[in-house]
Write an enzyme that holds these catalytic residues in place. Sequence first.
Site, PDB file in Angstrom:
ATOM      1  CE1 TYR A  80      -3.596  -2.414   0.029  1.00 15.23           C
ATOM      2  CE2 TYR A  80      -4.405  -1.313   1.980  1.00 15.23           C
ATOM      3  CZ  TYR A  80      -4.595  -2.222   0.965  1.00 15.23           C
ATOM      4  OH  TYR A  80      -5.766  -2.923   0.884  1.00 15.23           O
ATOM      5  CD  GLU A  87      -4.267  -3.175   9.318  1.00 16.52           C
ATOM      6  OE1 GLU A  87      -3.050  -3.224   9.543  1.00 16.52           O
ATOM      7  OE2 GLU A  87      -4.772  -2.307   8.571  1.00 16.52           O
TER       8      GLU A  87
END
Length: 388
Positions: free
Chosen positions: A133, A249
Amino acid sequence: MSLTTSAADEQLRADVRGWLESNLSGRFASLRGLGGSGKEHEAFEERLEWNRHLAAHGWSCVGWPEEFGGRGLSLAQQVIFHEEYAKSGAPGRVNHLGEELLGPTLIALGTPEQQARFLPGIVAVEELWCQGYSEPGAGSDLAAVSTRAVLDGGEWVINGQKVWTSLAQHADWCFVLARTGEGERKHDGLSYLLVPMRQPGVEVRPIIQLTGTSEFNEVFFDDAKTDGDCVVGEVGRGWSVAMATLGFERGVSTLAQQIGFRRELDGIIEQARANGALADPVLRDRIVQAHQGLEVIRLHALRTLGGEQGYDASVTKLLWAGWHRSLGELALDVVGPAGLTVGADYALTDEQALFLFSRSDTIYGGSDEIQRNVIAERVLGLPREARP
């Protein structure tokens, strides 16, 4: 989430506790307490073997539906598993990014072919994953990613750089957010690609941290390739897929994280008793505040568990990151002046490693400043912060 449990839940707790007690023995006994944040370098190969041992006995991906190789445990039962795992002192697991992030993303948004190809390898801990990311110019502002991917003859060709990539040095695959087109907003034109790491076009460079370890890495893609069908969701609509992954997450495993925090706090209390620091009323008060803060974090996590992982996730991140950073400061203050020196070859004590690594808690995973902006602008409706 209700704090009450059924008889079946308590039987599961006993089963998990008994299995861990029996199996964290022999060649695995020495792994207790190893691994985890800031300590991913510890006994990696041995912990990988332990993870595969877990998988062989059906204790990986416990919350996944049975049709995808999991146990199909309820939310309450997943909490029980993670709590018992952490309480046992079992080592940090090496397949977190596959099991907790990518796997649920593929179950929710992947094609049947992608599920069949990738999920079994995650369940068996035969293929490890990392997350592509952040970039040097796109950390908190993730939509600003500049890594590009072009479809050429049935393959995606990827060029760019990712940074702060946890465990990239061990990963077989990376889920990468890359720009594949343009749009009216910078969130448009992004795609979520699954990219093999073990190929000539991928270079991994370790980032040495204050602790002397390097669980984070830079990753360079230089004409790296992946199959044309290794895109999750629609091409150009990867932002929503990436946000779904971040939502996963903040799931059940955060409760296990707090059990780890509890062990760290207990260790500090033991140290304070041993060296007399507990007699200091200021330090004693800070220890009490740390205990109270951890209870607040736990109860907030339980209250929000199972709901939409939206803005509550920002509150959760603010709570635990600031608390854990303060715990690192408390650890060194309890040790006293001896905590200011290190041994030969930069051999850090547990308290020193905790202090140094926890400095990053309020930065990674979304900095405190960004989380406060999210809450202020999107929840409280306050004016947007001035932007250049």
